[in-house]
Enzyme design. Structure first.
Site, PDB file in Angstrom:
ATOM      1  N   HIS A   1     -12.035   1.518   1.733  1.00 15.58           N
ATOM      2  CA  HIS A   1     -11.075   2.077   0.949  1.00 15.58           C
ATOM      3  C   HIS A   1     -12.265   2.625  -0.586  1.00 15.58           C
ATOM      4  CE1 HIS A   1      -6.711   1.162   2.035  1.00 15.58           C
ATOM      5  NE2 HIS A   1      -7.627   1.916   2.788  1.00 15.58           N
TER       6      HIS A   1
ATOM      7  N   ASP B   1     -11.090   2.631   9.905  1.00 14.69           N
ATOM      8  CA  ASP B   1      -9.950   1.665  10.183  1.00 14.69           C
ATOM      9  C   ASP B   1     -10.562   1.172  11.525  1.00 14.69           C
ATOM     10  OD1 ASP B   1      -7.919   1.018   7.936  1.00 14.69           O
ATOM     11  OD2 ASP B   1      -7.477   3.348   8.233  1.00 14.69           O
TER      12      ASP B   1
ATOM     13  N   ASP C   1      -7.030  -5.587   9.686  1.00 16.43           N
ATOM     14  CA  ASP C   1      -6.732  -4.021   9.145  1.00 16.43           C
ATOM     15  C   ASP C   1      -7.170  -2.587  10.210  1.00 16.43           C
ATOM     16  OD1 ASP C   1      -4.387  -1.464   9.175  1.00 16.43           O
ATOM     17  OD2 ASP C   1      -5.206  -1.869   6.661  1.00 16.43           O
TER      18      ASP C   1
ATOM     19  N   ASP D   1      -9.660  -3.228   0.771  1.00 22.92           N
ATOM     20  CA  ASP D   1      -9.786  -2.747   2.276  1.00 22.92           C
ATOM     21  C   ASP D   1     -10.976  -1.873   2.688  1.00 22.92           C
ATOM     22  OD1 ASP D   1     -10.064  -0.572   4.422  1.00 22.92           O
ATOM     23  OD2 ASP D   1      -7.302  -1.313   5.204  1.00 22.92           O
TER      24      ASP D   1
ATOM     25  N   TRP E   1       0.708  -1.219  -0.329  1.00 23.47           N
ATOM     26  CA  TRP E   1       0.247   0.118  -0.270  1.00 23.47           C
ATOM     27  C   TRP E   1       0.654   1.009   0.355  1.00 23.47           C
ATOM     28  CZ3 TRP E   1      -0.045   3.721   3.682  1.00 23.47           C
ATOM     29  CH2 TRP E   1      -1.362   5.251   3.561  1.00 23.47           C
TER      30      TRP E   1
ATOM     31  N   HIS F   1      -8.559  -6.624   4.049  1.00 27.97           N
ATOM     32  CA  HIS F   1      -7.857  -6.159   4.897  1.00 27.97           C
ATOM     33  C   HIS F   1      -9.502  -5.857   5.490  1.00 27.97           C
ATOM     34  CE1 HIS F   1      -3.720  -4.033   4.919  1.00 27.97           C
ATOM     35  NE2 HIS F   1      -3.927  -5.301   4.663  1.00 27.97           N
TER      36      HIS F   1
ATOM     37  N   ASP G   1     -12.878   6.544   5.309  1.00 27.86           N
ATOM     38  CA  ASP G   1     -11.904   5.568   5.531  1.00 27.86           C
ATOM     39  C   ASP G   1     -11.131   6.079   6.747  1.00 27.86           C
ATOM     40  OD1 ASP G   1      -8.209   5.349   5.187  1.00 27.86           O
ATOM     41  OD2 ASP G   1      -9.640   3.623   5.850  1.00 27.86           O
TER      42      ASP G   1
ATOM     43  N   GLU H   1      -2.601  -2.702  -2.905  1.00 28.02           N
ATOM     44  CA  GLU H   1      -3.924  -2.160  -2.211  1.00 28.02           C
ATOM     45  C   GLU H   1      -4.331  -0.849  -2.670  1.00 28.02           C
ATOM     46  OE1 GLU H   1      -3.594  -1.448   2.480  1.00 28.02           O
ATOM     47  OE2 GLU H   1      -5.327  -1.305   2.999  1.00 28.02           O
TER      48      GLU H   1
ATOM     49  N   LYS I   1      -6.923   2.649  -2.682  1.00 27.19           N
ATOM     50  CA  LYS I   1      -7.517   3.322  -1.853  1.00 27.19           C
ATOM     51  C   LYS I   1      -7.792   4.670  -2.640  1.00 27.19           C
ATOM     52  CE  LYS I   1      -6.878   6.038   2.503  1.00 27.19           C
ATOM     53  NZ  LYS I   1      -5.659   5.716   3.499  1.00 27.19           N
TER      54      LYS I   1
HETATM   55  C1  RNT Z   1      -3.676   2.525   5.389  1.00 30.02           C
HETATM   56  C2  RNT Z   1      -3.981   1.450   4.504  1.00 30.02           C
HETATM   57  C3  RNT Z   1      -3.236   0.123   4.796  1.00 30.02           C
HETATM   58  C4  RNT Z   1      -2.549   0.801   6.199  1.00 30.02           C
HETATM   59  C5  RNT Z   1      -1.855  -0.530   6.949  1.00 30.02           C
HETATM   60  C6  RNT Z   1      -0.962   0.378   8.427  1.00 30.02           C
HETATM   61  O1  RNT Z   1      -4.965   3.278   4.076  1.00 30.02           O
HETATM   62  O2  RNT Z   1      -5.191   0.513   4.935  1.00 30.02           O
HETATM   63  O3  RNT Z   1      -2.692  -1.102   4.302  1.00 30.02           O
HETATM   64  O4  RNT Z   1      -3.745   0.392   7.253  1.00 30.02           O
HETATM   65  O5  RNT Z   1      -0.903  -0.504   6.237  1.00 30.02           O
HETATM   66 ZN    ZN Z   2      -4.924  -1.363   5.042  1.00 33.46          ZN
END
Ligand code: RNT
Ligand code: ZN
Length: 414
Positions: free
Chosen positions: A260, A294, A324, A257, A183, A284, A292, A224, A226
């Protein structure tokens, strides 16, 4: 009759095999991220994040250094049911005397070997790995692999190559595949003057990284995408379309993810789309809240939908499940376990649905029965089966009390 036995009977009347479900879930590997324990800071002396991701909150007790983080992982993993792998970031290098002297473009397996030893000592199945393409002085104008600056790009290409080689060592040490996810935060805050250039540079940089001669028997790679990051609201080089096509044409994996995409887009619906074209894909598992963010994953509707798409498509060996999330505003250990238990619940829940009947009703066009059965299934005594699952894993429902005690005795004193 125990609550479990009674519940099992009820499920069996619905034609659902409870023992099979319990057996299946315990073997699905979950790649548990190391970074919930210290707010993604790592061991390189960084004190705040930048580059499109951020942790918020200042709950006391974050792990500092390898010893504390390993202690927290050891503690938390004991309360996480199922088969686990440890997911590391390159920023968790244990540099010793190399700290401040050896930069990310020079990292080697020796900086990570203690992790292998540690993971084995707590009985884990393997280690997964990530180049850390953020929170570093060499990120230039929010760009790494897609930077217009040749030297910047070279630095990050080198870092990613080194990570693939390190991953080979992890894979060989556990005699399985180390999963590597790439990423990058690259993007622009405001309206771009050039949208194509960065993407062409990213394509070529990735091609160069993948040509480093990494051990394909022991390493698999994903990219990955986003939608946007904080400070990169207008453009991300690694968009969904870019990486989807990149992964498909290069024979690597696409990682999705859950945080994302546009707020009304859901990863659950993307899983079966990708399963039409890919043998393997990666997730993720995260929780977006408006953007986004997390958030710690919870046993909510979208998590259930994601688990359904894995289970009812028999894709548990095709989908790499990585966690994640990071929250610095609540007890980090309780957060960690809450998330891991949530995906375990969701997978078990999906195994306990009348999946065949639901498909049959849909195919017959009997949408009345479909909605009725879906609602009916929600009221089955799932909690009793889940508690039995925990019991068979040698665990109890309550992880709050022991982890709160750990806070009182250990983390609060840091
Ligand atoms: C960031 C991504 C990525 C990170 C990790 C720490 O937006 O989701 O995957 O969260 O690599
Ligand atoms: Zn991620």
């Amino acid at each position: 009759m125990s609550r479990f036995e009674e519940a099992k009977k009820i499920y069996e009347q619905e034609g659902i095999d409870v023992e099979k479900a319990l057996d299946k879930v315990k073997d699905i590997p979950i790649s548990v991220h190391c970074w919930q324990g210290d707010d993604v800071l790592g061991f390189e002396g960084v004190s705040s994040l930048e580059g499109g991701i951020q942790t918020t909150g200042n709950y006391p007790g974050a792990a500092k250094g390898p010893e504390q983080l390993m202690a927290d992982i050891r503690k938390c993993f004991a309360y996480m049911p199922g088969k686990k792998r440890l997911n590391l970031h390159a920023s968790y290098a244990i540099l010793g005397d190399d700290l401040g002297k050896v930069d990310r473009d020079q990292y080697a397996y020796k900086h990570f070997a203690p992790w292998t030893e540690f993971a084995k000592s707590i009985g884990l199945d393997g280690i997964d790995f990530n180049p850390t393409n953020f929170a570093h002085a060499r990120v230039k104008d929010n760009m790494t692999l897609s930077s217009p600056d040749e030297e910047t790009r070279r630095f990050w290409i080198e870092h990613n190559k080194k990570c693939l080689l390190i991953a080979g060592e992890f894979g060989r040490a556990f005699n399985n595949k180390c999963f590597v996810n790439i990423w990058i935060p690259d993007g622009l805050k405001d309206v771009p003057g050039d949208r194509l250039g960065p993407r062409l540079r990213l394509r070529d940089a990735l091609d160069e990284i993948l040509a480093c001669g990494y051990d394909k028997e022991h390493v698999e790679v994903a990219v990955e995408c986003k939608l946007f990051g904080i400070g990169m609201e207008s453009y991300t080089t690694g968009s969904s379309e870019f990486y989807q096509n990149y992964a498909a044409t290069r024979g690597i994996l696409s990682l999705m993810d859950m945080g994302h995409y546009h707020p009304t887009e859901v990863v659950s619906d993307k899983i079966p789309s990708l399963l039409c074209f890919y043998d393997r894909l990666a997730l993720h598992v995260s929780r977006p809240v408006r953007w986004d963010s997390d958030h710690v994953i919870i046993f909510d509707d979208e998590l259930k939908e994601v688990a359904k798409e894995i289970i009812r498509n028999n894709a548990e060996k095709k989908v790499i499940i990585g966690l994640d999330y990071f929250d610095a505003s609540i007890n980090r250990e309780i957060a960690w376990v809450t998330g891991e238990r949530s995906i375990q619940k969701a997978l078990l829940y999906a195994c306990l649905l009348p999946n065949e009947k639901l498909k049959e009703y849909q195919d017959k066009g009997d949408f009345t029965s479909l909605i009725y059965l879906q609602e009916h299934a929600k009221m089955l005594p799932f909690a009793d089966i889940y508690n039995e699952y925990l019991k068979r894993q040698g665990m109890e429902e309550d992880y709050y009390t022991p982890l709160k005690k750990y806070e009182d005795e250990v983390t609060s004193k840091r």
